[in-house]
Design a protein around this motif. Structure first.
Motif, PDB file in Angstrom:
ATOM      1  N   ARG A  26       0.858  -1.187   0.000  1.00 16.00           N
ATOM      2  CA  ARG A  26       0.000   0.000   0.000  1.00 16.00           C
ATOM      3  C   ARG A  26       0.892   1.235   0.000  1.00 16.00           C
ATOM      4  O   ARG A  26       1.790   1.364   0.838  1.00 16.00           O
ATOM      5  N   ARG A  27       0.659   2.094  -0.934  1.00 17.97           N
ATOM      6  CA  ARG A  27       1.473   3.291  -1.021  1.00 17.97           C
ATOM      7  C   ARG A  27       0.625   4.503  -0.711  1.00 17.97           C
ATOM      8  O   ARG A  27      -0.574   4.508  -0.869  1.00 17.97           O
ATOM      9  N   GLY A  28       1.301   5.547  -0.309  1.00 20.41           N
ATOM     10  CA  GLY A  28       0.600   6.802  -0.074  1.00 20.41           C
ATOM     11  C   GLY A  28       0.204   6.985   1.371  1.00 20.41           C
ATOM     12  O   GLY A  28       0.211   6.047   2.159  1.00 20.41           O
ATOM     13  N   LEU A  81      -8.502   6.474  -7.547  1.00 19.20           N
ATOM     14  CA  LEU A  81      -7.340   6.121  -6.713  1.00 19.20           C
ATOM     15  C   LEU A  81      -7.774   5.315  -5.486  1.00 19.20           C
ATOM     16  O   LEU A  81      -7.080   4.397  -5.058  1.00 19.20           O
ATOM     17  N   ARG A  86      -3.454  -0.389  -4.525  1.00 19.61           N
ATOM     18  CA  ARG A  86      -2.132   0.212  -4.339  1.00 19.61           C
ATOM     19  C   ARG A  86      -2.205   1.687  -3.965  1.00 19.61           C
ATOM     20  O   ARG A  86      -1.314   2.218  -3.314  1.00 19.61           O
ATOM     21  N   THR A  87      -3.248   2.350  -4.407  1.00 15.97           N
ATOM     22  CA  THR A  87      -3.336   3.801  -4.171  1.00 15.97           C
ATOM     23  C   THR A  87      -4.525   4.164  -3.286  1.00 15.97           C
ATOM     24  O   THR A  87      -4.923   5.327  -3.237  1.00 15.97           O
ATOM     25  N   TRP A  90      -4.026   7.055  -0.701  1.00 13.73           N
ATOM     26  CA  TRP A  90      -4.022   8.369  -1.345  1.00 13.73           C
ATOM     27  C   TRP A  90      -5.456   8.798  -1.659  1.00 13.73           C
ATOM     28  O   TRP A  90      -5.860   9.930  -1.361  1.00 13.73           O
TER      29      TRP A  90
END
Lengths: 120, 251
Positions: A26-28, A81, A86-87, A90
């Motif tokens: 997981r990004r953000g 998003l 993944r986003t 965010w």
């Protein structure tokens, strides 16, 4: 005739499980999304201060139904998003930022500007 | 009589409301941890709930008869807590888009009540209160404040916003105590919205909002429509007894 494998049926050990794929990283950051989203929306709507000043007759390129276009585009991007794993963080932050902008409204910005202009 | 400390001050109102939103998000994070919920889709669903709740609060409050520009209305227009709260379509959309199937109706209401307590404090400090009390008590305005927010100076008005703060504090306390004991997931949301709808219908009589028809304001007519849905949903909550109190973490 059965196709069952007797060895497998009587095996005391449970059948080996297939390895689950590792979760996508997981990004953000939710907090960063909130800050960036709110700042961007305030900059967009109140950046052209002269354009929204009541005595200027609200001469802004966001006049009329066009005021809703950036919100619609922002909502679509933030939503897209948010539903991608993944986003998602965010996206969640950007969505919350939109809510904060709408709920706090122009009051915080317009009032602050008017108070500053009174002091000058 | 009590004075109105920050009449018409949008910065104070927004700052306190901002605190309310922050408190709600922190409480939501805490409640997720307490329930052991680690699904990454819960934050996006909360995001959809906040964004669409806010949009609804603006869109459904748009008074077309006032003929203001879209930019003005969008930036500075009225917001309605009632229309933002009732419906929860953002949650449903978020759940559908992310594929999350469990009910989260027990997760959000205490956080919403907390935000309402603080947000309403912002209203209490800055906004026009309710109808005249007819007595020597209530919230009064100075002549300068009356020029800003309207109404006659020196007259005591019903602190209707304070009544609402008390309601949301009590609701938060009750939800805190019973949030794990209602029969089905999601019942907490139904109970909270129903009780707020009844309370708001009553308190509207002293809010001083414009009367639309038959002595009732616009929010009261809106609530009459909502009551039909709520009467259908409430029996499911009180049709069963409460769950026994569980110690420790909730699965």
């Amino acid at each position: 005739m059965s196709d069952d494998n007797p060895e497998e049926a009587w095996s005391p050990l449970p059948p080996p499980r297939e390895e689950e794929p590792p979760p996508e990283p997981r990004r953000g950051s939710i907090l960063l999304g909130i800050l960036l989203g709110t700042t961007a929306l305030y900059a967009l709507y109140f950046g052209t201060t002269r354009g929204i000043a009541p005595d200027e007759g609200y001469k802004t390129f966001l006049a009329g139904p066009a005021a809703l276009i950036p919100i619609g585009a922002y909502l679509a991007i933030a939503g897209a998003l948010a539903i991608r794993p993944r986003t998602s963080r965010w996206g969640a932050g950007l969505l919350i930022g939109l809510g904060v902008f709408i709920l706090l409204g122009g009051g915080i910005c317009v009032m602050a500007l008017s108070q500053m202009s009174r002091r000058i | 009589m009590i004075g109105l400390p920050f009449a018409g001050d949008g910065v104070v109102h927004a700052a306190v409301l901002g605190l309310g939103i922050r408190a709600a998000l922190l409480f939501h994070a805490y409640e997720k941890l307490r329930r052991g919920l680690s699904d990454p889709r819960l934050w996006p669903i909360a995001g959809f709930a906040v964004a669409f709740g806010a949009i609804r609060s603006r869109v459904l409050k748009w008074d077309v008869s006032r003929q203001v520009s879209s930019a003005d209305w969008w930036g500075n227009g009225d917001r309605s807590i009632l229309t933002g709260l009732v419906g929860a379509c953002g949650v449903h959309l978020g759940k559908r888009l992310t594929g999350y199937r469990e009910s989260i109706g027990d997760l959000l209401p205490p956080a919403v009540a907390l935000a309402m307590v603080l947000g309403r404090v912002g209203c209490l400090l800055t906004e026009l209160p309710g109808t005249p009390t007819g007595g020597a008590w209530g919230i009064a305005r100075t002549p300068g404040q009356a020029a800003t927010v309207g109404g006659p100076p020196g007259v005591g008005f019903q602190p209707s916003i304070a009544y609402e703060i008390v309601f949301h504090m009590a609701a938060f306390e009750l939800m805190w105590r019973f949030r794990d004991r209602l029969p089905r997931p999601g019942d907490l949301f139904i109970c909270y919205v129903t009780s707020y709808a009844f309370f708001r219908f009553g308190v509207e009589f002293v809010c001083g909002n414009e009367v639309l028809w038959l002595g009732m304001s616009r929010p009261q007519w809106f609530l009459l429509g909502i009551f039909l849905v709520l009467f259908w949903r409430m029996p499911r909550v009180f049709g069963k007894s409460l769950r026994p109190k569980l110690e420790g973490r909730v699965a």
